[in-house]
Enzyme design. Sequence first.
Site, PDB file in Angstrom:
ATOM      1  CG  ASN A 132     -83.855  47.608 -84.233  1.00  0.00           C
ATOM      2  OD1 ASN A 132     -84.267  46.626 -85.132  1.00  0.00           O
ATOM      3  ND2 ASN A 132     -82.972  47.178 -83.372  1.00  0.00           N
ATOM      4  CB  THR A 133     -86.320  47.986 -89.783  1.00  0.00           C
ATOM      5  OG1 THR A 133     -84.806  47.611 -90.146  1.00  0.00           O
ATOM      6  CG2 THR A 133     -86.536  49.405 -90.284  1.00  0.00           C
ATOM      7  CB  CYS A 134     -84.024  43.777 -87.098  1.00  0.00           C
ATOM      8  SG  CYS A 134     -82.691  43.805 -88.454  1.00  0.00           S
ATOM      9  CE1 TYR A 135     -84.160  41.334 -82.393  1.00  0.00           C
ATOM     10  CE2 TYR A 135     -82.795  43.103 -82.912  1.00  0.00           C
ATOM     11  CZ  TYR A 135     -82.979  41.761 -82.759  1.00  0.00           C
ATOM     12  OH  TYR A 135     -81.980  40.803 -82.719  1.00  0.00           O
ATOM     13  CG  LEU A 136     -91.285  44.821 -86.655  1.00  0.00           C
ATOM     14  CD1 LEU A 136     -92.416  44.226 -86.409  1.00  0.00           C
ATOM     15  CD2 LEU A 136     -91.330  45.981 -87.620  1.00  0.00           C
TER      16      LEU A 136
END
Length: 142
Positions: A132-136
């Site tokens: 999940n790239t938004c929340y790393l």
Amino acid sequence: RKEYVDLYVNYTFNKSVQKPFEDFMQGFLRGCPARNWKMFSPEELQVFLQGHATFDWHLLEKNAMYRQYKKLDQAIRNFWTVFHKLPEEKKKMFLAFLSGSERITGYGLECFRFWIADPQVENPDERSPYANTCYLILFLPR
């Protein structure tokens, strides 16, 4: 000939791009006023805008946080063993997979935090890791 070459070079590198550069500069200054970025040296500004391109990968491991995992779990130890054996280019590809970019923001790796989480699926052998790239968050099936 020298005068011709000098005039040609001046036209190519200065005059021909003057209008597009002025338009770019006007837009850039509208979004980022000069008083905000004049305090940076050129090198600092480059890092601020583009991020860091070289990394201490052991610091990345140190800054990792875990959900449903502990640092000493076998899956985590295996992950970091494999990760540290990867060539530099593959590590940067992992960073792009995790965060959407091969670079770290201007704050540097010291401030970069990400999570490794167990997606808690019924059959982890049938699932691949995903991020999940938004929340790393790296979801790493056991």
